[in-house]
Design a protein around this motif. Structure first.
Motif, PDB file in Angstrom:
ATOM      1  N   GLN A 179       1.969   1.716  -3.542  1.00  0.00           N
ATOM      2  CA  GLN A 179       0.731   2.606  -4.532  1.00  0.00           C
ATOM      3  C   GLN A 179       0.684   3.445  -3.810  1.00  0.00           C
ATOM      4  N   ALA A 180       0.473   4.299  -2.923  1.00  0.00           N
ATOM      5  CA  ALA A 180       0.338   5.630  -2.669  1.00  0.00           C
ATOM      6  C   ALA A 180       1.504   6.955  -2.747  1.00  0.00           C
ATOM      7  N   ILE A 181       3.158   5.965  -3.001  1.00  0.00           N
ATOM      8  CA  ILE A 181       3.995   6.476  -3.889  1.00  0.00           C
ATOM      9  C   ILE A 181       4.321   6.566  -4.895  1.00  0.00           C
ATOM     10  N   ALA A 182       3.732   5.926  -5.876  1.00  0.00           N
ATOM     11  CA  ALA A 182       3.839   5.681  -7.196  1.00  0.00           C
ATOM     12  C   ALA A 182       2.621   6.609  -7.493  1.00  0.00           C
ATOM     13  N   ARG A 183       1.763   6.904  -6.560  1.00  0.00           N
ATOM     14  CA  ARG A 183       0.535   7.723  -6.760  1.00  0.00           C
ATOM     15  C   ARG A 183       1.203   9.017  -6.744  1.00  0.00           C
ATOM     16  N   ASP A 227      10.781  -0.301   1.571  1.00  0.00           N
ATOM     17  CA  ASP A 227       9.678  -0.303   0.373  1.00  0.00           C
ATOM     18  C   ASP A 227       9.148   0.969  -0.177  1.00  0.00           C
ATOM     19  N   GLY A 228      10.575   2.136   0.230  1.00  0.00           N
ATOM     20  CA  GLY A 228      10.383   3.693   0.339  1.00  0.00           C
ATOM     21  C   GLY A 228      10.494   4.456   1.185  1.00  0.00           C
ATOM     22  N   PHE A 229       9.736   5.081   1.112  1.00  0.00           N
ATOM     23  CA  PHE A 229      10.326   6.293   1.840  1.00  0.00           C
ATOM     24  C   PHE A 229       8.457   6.835   3.033  1.00  0.00           C
ATOM     25  N   SER A 230       8.377   7.879   3.564  1.00  0.00           N
ATOM     26  CA  SER A 230       6.832   8.301   4.108  1.00  0.00           C
ATOM     27  C   SER A 230       7.726   9.900   4.766  1.00  0.00           C
ATOM     28  N   ARG A 247       0.825  -0.988   0.056  1.00  0.00           N
ATOM     29  CA  ARG A 247      -0.002   0.017  -0.091  1.00  0.00           C
ATOM     30  C   ARG A 247       1.244   1.390  -0.033  1.00  0.00           C
ATOM     31  N   ALA A 248       2.131   0.877   0.878  1.00  0.00           N
ATOM     32  CA  ALA A 248       2.770   2.784   0.999  1.00  0.00           C
ATOM     33  C   ALA A 248       3.889   2.223  -0.570  1.00  0.00           C
TER      34      ALA A 248
END
Length: 223
Positions: free
Chosen positions: A19-23, A100-103, A16-17
């Motif tokens: 997917q949010a980054i991609a958007r 898995d990315g960043f926040s 989900r994280a």
């Protein structure tokens, strides 16, 4: 599935994280006409003050950005539906990098906090980010974003502007290098900071003023 010369292909669903980054990344790149400016900062003073202030370099960067945002109000805003939105609070998001990315947790009212306070708050936000304990307001209330890449050893990178913001800044790794001080060349420490602006609201002159203000706060005041 067999991928021919690429061997066997295994499909994986992004988290989900992710997917949010991609958007977010797709929206930023597709909708914001970004322009980048960069400058070198003499980090000798902040490094000397780091232990005395019990503050991290990231905290000093947040404080410098917060004061620069106060000095250049257009940087603390956004271009939306043909109008400028200017925000009264200065809330700086600071990227926390994960597997898995960043926040992007938010430091609210960053201009009203000392570097030592910011350092403690950043530690708490990083821990809560890794443990996925951040609340929706903490992930959506920022007015500006800082991408500190020092821990990754990256010297320079263009920042991603978060939609709904006028600008973002990337700070690279501090490196030992000759610096000019008092008319002489001496051994020192440099860091490249790169500002990306939404050119629909933050033009060259204002962007230069903002970047100069960040540099000044780091080199001369760093308190």
């Amino acid at each position: 599935m067999h991928g021919g010369n690429r061997g066997t292909v295994r499909a994986e669903e992004p988290s989900r994280a992710q997917q949010a980054i991609a958007r977010r990344v797709a929206e930023s790149r597709a909708t914001i006409p970004a322009v980048e400016l960069a400058v070198e900062v003499d980090m000798s003073a902040p490094l000397a003050l780091r232990e005395a202030q019990s503050a991290s370099i990231t905290a000093m960067l947040v404080r410098a950005c917060a004061h620069a945002l106060r000095e250049v109000p257009l940087a603390n805003g956004a271009y939306r539906d043909g109008r400028f939105e200017l925000y009264s609070r200065i809330n700086v998001a600071v990227a926390v990098y994960t597997e898995d990315g960043f926040s992007l947790p938010t430091v609210f009212d960053a201009d009203q906090k000392a570097a030592s306070q910011l350092s403690e708050e950043l530690k708490r936000l990083a821990e809560r980010s890794v443990n996925r304990e951040l609340t929706p307001p903490e992930l959506s209330g920022s007015t500006f974003t800082l991408w500190d890449l020092g821990a990754q050893g990256i010297e320079r990178s263009g920042p991603l502007i978060v939609p709904g913001q006028a600008a973002a800044l990337t700070a690279g790794a501090v490196r030992e290098a000759p610096v000019v001080r008092g008319g002489s060349v001496v051994s020192g420490y440099l860091m490249t900071i790169t500002l990306a602006t939404d050119h629909r609201i933050l033009y060259g002159l204002q962007a230069s003023r903002f970047l100069t203000a960040v540099k000044s706060h780091l080199e001369e005041r760093a308190t």
